[in-house]
Design an enzyme around this catalytic site. Structure first.
Site, short mmCIF file in Angstrom:
data_model
loop_
_atom_site.label_atom_id
_atom_site.label_comp_id
_atom_site.label_asym_id
_atom_site.label_seq_id
_atom_site.Cartn_x
_atom_site.Cartn_y
_atom_site.Cartn_z
N ASP A 7 82.20 133.39 45.81
CA ASP A 7 82.06 134.44 44.80
C ASP A 7 81.87 133.73 43.47
OD1 ASP A 7 82.10 136.88 43.42
OD2 ASP A 7 84.27 136.76 43.15
N GLU A 67 77.74 135.58 47.28
CA GLU A 67 77.49 136.91 46.74
C GLU A 67 76.31 136.84 45.77
OE1 GLU A 67 80.61 140.15 46.03
OE2 GLU A 67 80.33 139.23 44.06
N ASP A 139 89.40 136.41 42.96
CA ASP A 139 88.11 135.77 43.22
C ASP A 139 88.09 135.10 44.59
OD1 ASP A 139 86.69 136.31 40.65
OD2 ASP A 139 88.41 135.24 39.85
#
Length: 157
Positions: A7, A67, A139
């Protein structure tokens, strides 16, 4: 198969590693790479690269999932996110990993069943899908969700 989920963010990139054993998901590790906003951008990116490279060397994943970038209202924020994402993709490529990319809504749908799920819903499902995993922050949780999304989608390919 060992999957590294990422991420990306310039301030705090989350990473998570899972092993897929048949239909079983096994938590291996997770963490966050935080950088100081007062540090020059090239130094922050170099630090991110160093840590992600070490994670790849230490855990030897066989695939990676990242992502995708979403566009913020603030173009500067989007650019910073894109820089961190570029470093993440580069670290994976240099590590010899095939990288899959997933939109945030698809990740949420893969974990919770709806693309509009709140972060708290994703984290609650992670506790069910990866029992006993100690997730170090939001995160890292998002990164684990990206890895699980890839585990689910690669089966369909």
């Amino acid at each position: 198969m060992i999957i590294l989920g990422l991420d990306p963010s310039l301030s705090c990139t989350g990473w998570g590693i899972i092993r897929v054993d048949g239909s079983r998901l096994i938590h291996i590790a997770n963490g966050q790479v935080k950088t100081d906003a007062k540090t020059p951008l090239p130094d922050r990116l170099a630090y991110l690269d160093t840590v992600l490279t070490a994670v790849i060397v230490d855990h030897a994943p066989t695939a990676a999932a990242v992502e995708e970038v979403f566009v913020n209202d603030n173009p500067q924020s989007t650019l910073k996110l894109a820089h961190a994402r570029g470093v993440s993709l580069l670290a994976c490529a240099r590590g010899g990993l095939t990288v899959a990319e997933y939109a945030p809504r698809l990740v949420k749908k893969a974990i919770v069943g709806t693309g509009s799920a709140a972060k708290e819903q994703v984290q609650a499902m992670l506790r069910i899908l990866l029992p006993g995993a100690k997730v170090v922050g939001a995160d890292a949780a998002d990164a684990l969700a990206v890895a699980i999304c890839h585990a689910n989608h690669r089966r369909r390919a």
